[in-house]
Design an enzyme around this catalytic site. Structure first.
Site, PDB file in Angstrom:
ATOM      1  N   ASP A 232       2.403  -4.002  -4.259  1.00 31.05           N
ATOM      2  CA  ASP A 232       1.980  -5.008  -3.297  1.00 31.05           C
ATOM      3  C   ASP A 232       0.571  -5.445  -3.689  1.00 31.05           C
ATOM      4  OD1 ASP A 232       1.827  -6.691  -1.112  1.00 31.05           O
ATOM      5  OD2 ASP A 232       2.508  -5.187   0.320  1.00 31.05           O
ATOM      6  N   TRP A 233       0.107  -6.539  -3.117  1.00 30.87           N
ATOM      7  CA  TRP A 233      -1.173  -7.114  -3.527  1.00 30.87           C
ATOM      8  C   TRP A 233      -2.315  -6.161  -3.175  1.00 30.87           C
ATOM      9  CZ3 TRP A 233       2.510  -9.293  -5.467  1.00 30.87           C
ATOM     10  CH2 TRP A 233       2.465 -10.512  -6.129  1.00 30.87           C
TER      11      TRP A 233
END
Length: 767
Positions: A232-233
């Site tokens: 995920d970011w």
């Protein structure tokens, strides 16, 4: 749609792995920028674009992006229980990706909503893992049929926003596998998504992005999955540990934990060359597959009539009829002379939730617009807001202000230096290379007061900011800051000020802003997206008692009253969880006051996840529940109200009367960095047996008269039933029978799994 991006010649993965330098291989394992993978020009490996958006394709901008189709939220799609319809929705999403130049769609979300309070609960499908897996698989198959890659997320148990990057989700092996991993297992087996995104949180003591047991052991070896694993970011927390565990791609770029750090890990033999090649291969295979999608060369739009028709069907088929005790629905518009449309959600098009779900839609239709468009000429419409329901003061609209040059909107100027520096130089644009991480901006506009009376201004910020009106400081969100939910939970509480304005008079607005590093807040467990953000709002102050009194008077005068209340993306969003299940304070008072004078009023509620229906739950006779319904929200609602469509939606989530009645009441949210899944396998309806998840009615009052269940030789079940209807009226007809499958007489307690499929019957209801 724009011009198709030309394809490059294919590349040979084995040749690249044999001949690429260490630095080139390392560069593949992190994003090039926020939305693109890194290219290898020497080997003809292109950069491919990814795009987020659980209900639409946002493109490459958080704010003011290219307009897009907005579909109903995940729980709304799940309420249709229609896998073929979700396949069609996925096709539309895939086509939107192609128009936005995106090779990869960072969706769907399949984490189970173990609590009604989870901020992103509306993004996922259902509280039942089997139903979630099947519905997600159909969505993925539809999207990938266009050539776009789908990314299933967030692996796994990413079901709360509170301290989401640090919280440790502690659960039994059985709960992990039977509830929280099962949706991934089913969807991966049934649809083969091109990528899996890891979650922010820990599970049983270890971040999933660096868990060799979960990534290499379970996902790769046990499930046999071969695709890309990406973070995920900003959800990569280590270099060697994450790479050795199986994490192929760190996102976004530029890298924080790979690059030189990975080169050091390789030279110190913490990561082997063989492991580097394995991870590089998964990225190259991902790029090779993604590059075949015929994406647009530029971000463009494709707002076609057939897309609107599909979106309208999605909105209508998701609506759930919870009560029709007086048989009031469907309404016949030809018999109406006056209609009262009341409530804060009536003219508000709550088409999507917040956070990653937010986007710029091609258009939106509010319930008010949809309903009035189907009323004959001459019907008197009595509209009253009745109550306010916003969590943030509504944003200033461009039409309400003008720049110093006289254009609609605000003027924003960027600087490297603070206002105290004499003769600052203006830098053009937010992405100017001369801007440091700490930068400054002045936002200016002229406001012409729309009315006389008190107006409330609001200012929330990630960074710091002060608001001046006619050169007088009215809000200081710089000197002392209080933590709030703004900007994915990274920002401040919205600070407010009330000012008396005179209609037609001019007022000068100025905001002095400093970017993220100037923030005084320290928030553990919150993702840092960098940059900065601010929100400026203004609204006329309304006396709540007078607003309710006007709504009551309208309800008394009208033939029919439709009351629209609920939540919006201010309340349900990535970045924070709700602290309670209640609707905004004045809303409950509005509902009870209107029902007191108009007991047959139709209640229309909106939300993505459950909310409390007390104290009016037993008072209302006619109740429809809509979700964050996308572009066609208002039209879908009107189609159901007026009998164009028979409501066949079923609740994919249990709606408890009180938060105290939920299995997770005592164990939701991070406490000293940990949350214990004390409910085990008994999530939602599995504990609340007396309130089945798929509860709903149909206008046509169907009932089953024959039921036969046969176990076939191949182990599958066939259920055959005969359905009758007491009412018949022209319009689209259908039903979504829900089937619960389980075992009886077990030594070990077992729960049922839920499945359903919509059955359509053409233009008339069966009689």
């Amino acid at each position: 749609m724009g011009e198709i991006c030309p394809r490059r010649e294919d590349f040979d993965i084995d040749y690249i792995l044999k001949n690429a330098s260490l630095l080139e291989k390392v560069s593949l394992l992190a994003g090039y920028d926020f939305w693109h993978t890194a290219p290898l020009p020497r080997f003809n490996v292109p950069s491919v674009r990814v795009s987020d958006g659980p209900n639409g394709v946002r493109g490459t901008k958080f704010f003011d992006g290219v307009r897009a189709a907005c579909l109903p939220c995940g729980t709304g799609l799940a309420a249709t229980w229609d896998q073929s319809l979700l396949y069609d929705a996925g096709v539309l999403i895939g086509q939107e990706c192609l128009a936005k130049g995106a090779h990869c769609w960072l969706v769907p979300t399949v984490c189970i909503q173990r609590s009604p309070l989870g901020g992103r609960g509306f993004e996922s499908f259902a509280e039942d893992p089997y139903a979630t897996g099947k519905l997600a698989a159909a969505y993925i198959r539809g999207a990938q049929s266009t050539g776009v890659i789908s990314t299933i997320k967030h692996f796994a148990a990413n079901d709360q926003e509170h301290e989401r990057i640090s919280v440790n989700a502690v659960m039994s092996e059985r709960a992990l596998r039977e509830v929280h991993l099962l949706p991934f297992q089913i969807a991966i087996a049934d649809s083969a998504p091109g990528a899996v995104m890891t979650c922010y949180n820990k599970v049983n003591g270890q971040h999933l992005s660096e868990s060799k047991e979960m990534l290499d052991g379970l996902l790769r070896r046990e499930w046999g999955w071969k695709g890309l694993i990406m973070s995920d970011w900003f959800g990569t927390y280590s270099t060697a540990e994450a790479l050795n565990a199986g994490l192929g791609l760190e996102m976004p770029g530029t890298t924080r934990l790979r690059g030189p750090l990975l080169e050091l890990a390789i030279s110190s033999r913490k990561v082997s060359r063989a492991t580097l090649d394995e991870r590089a291969r998964t990225v190259l295979e991902f790029v090779q597959r993604a590059r075949k999608a015929e994406v647009s060369a530029v971000e463009s739009t494709r707002d076609f009539p057939e897309d609107r028709r599909l979106n309208r069907k999605l909105a209508a088929d998701s609506i759930v009829l919870l009560k029709n005790e007086s048989g009031l629905l469907p309404l016949n518009p030809q018999t109406l002379t006056s209609v009262a449309l009341i409530g804060p959600n009536m003219k508000t098009a709550a088409f999507c939730g917040g956070g990653s779900a937010s986007l710029q839609p091609y258009y939106s239709t509010s319930p008010y617009q949809g309903i009035t468009s189907q009323l004959p000429p001459g019907v008197e419409v009595l509209y009253e807001t009745g109550a306010t329901s916003y969590a943030f003061i509504p944003e200033l609209e461009a039409s309400e202000v003008r720049t110093p040059e006289g254009q609609p909107g605000l003027r924003m100027r960027f600087y490297r230096d603070p206002p105290s520096v004499q003769e600052r130089r203006v830098l053009m644009g937010f992405s100017n290379p001369e801007l440091d991480r700490l930068f400054y901006a002045d936002i200016e506009a002229e406001l012409i007061a729309p009315a006389t009376g008190p107006f409330q201004f609001g200012l929330a910020v990630y960074g710091s900011a002060s608001l001046f009106l006619n050169d007088q400081l009215i809000i200081d969100n710089t000197t002392v800051q209080r933590g709030g939910t703004f900007f994915f939970g990274k920002g401040t509480l919205e600070e407010t000020a009330t000012v008396d304005l005179v209609q037609g008079q001019s007022y000068q607005i100025k905001v002095q802003f400093a970017s993220g590093p100037s923030s005084k807040l320290v928030k553990p467990g919150v993702v840092n997206f960098g940059g900065g953000a601010g929100r400026l709002g203004m609204v006329q102050v309304v006396d709540p008692e007078r607003a309710i009194a006007r709504a009551v008077e309208a309800a008394k005068r009208a033939d029919i009253t439709i009351l629209g209340v609920g939540l919006t993306r201010d309340h349900e969003s990535e970045g924070f969880d709700r602290s309670h299940m209640d609707l905004p304070p004045a809303v409950a008072s509005l509902v009870t006051a209107v029902l007191d004078v108009a007991p047959d009023a139709i209640l229309l509620t909106q939300s993505g996840t459950p909310f409390s229906m007390l104290p009016w739950a037993d008072l209302v006779k006619t109740h429809l529940h809509a979700w964050f319904g996308g572009n066609e929200l208002g039209n879908g609602i009107a189609d159901v109200l007026f009998g164009v469509v028979n409501p066949s939606g079923k609740l994919p989530l249990s709606f408890p009367r009180r938060i105290e009645d939920t299995p997770t009441y005592l164990n939701f949210g991070s406490e000293r960095g940990q949350v214990t899944y004390g409910e085990g396998i008994y999530v939602g309806y599995k504990l609340l047996r007396k309130s089945p998840t798929s509860c709903a009615l149909s206008i046509r009052a169907r009932f089953v008269v024959h039921l036969l269940c046969v176990l076939r030789f191949d182990g599958r079940h066939r259920v055959r039933y005969t359905e009758c209807s007491k009412l018949g009226r022209r319009g689209r007809s259908g039903s979504s029978p829900a089937v619960y499958r389980g075992r009886s007489n077990n030594v070990v307690n077992r729960t049922s799994h839920q499945g359903a499929q919509r059955i359509s019957k053409g233009g008339f209801a069966a009689r």
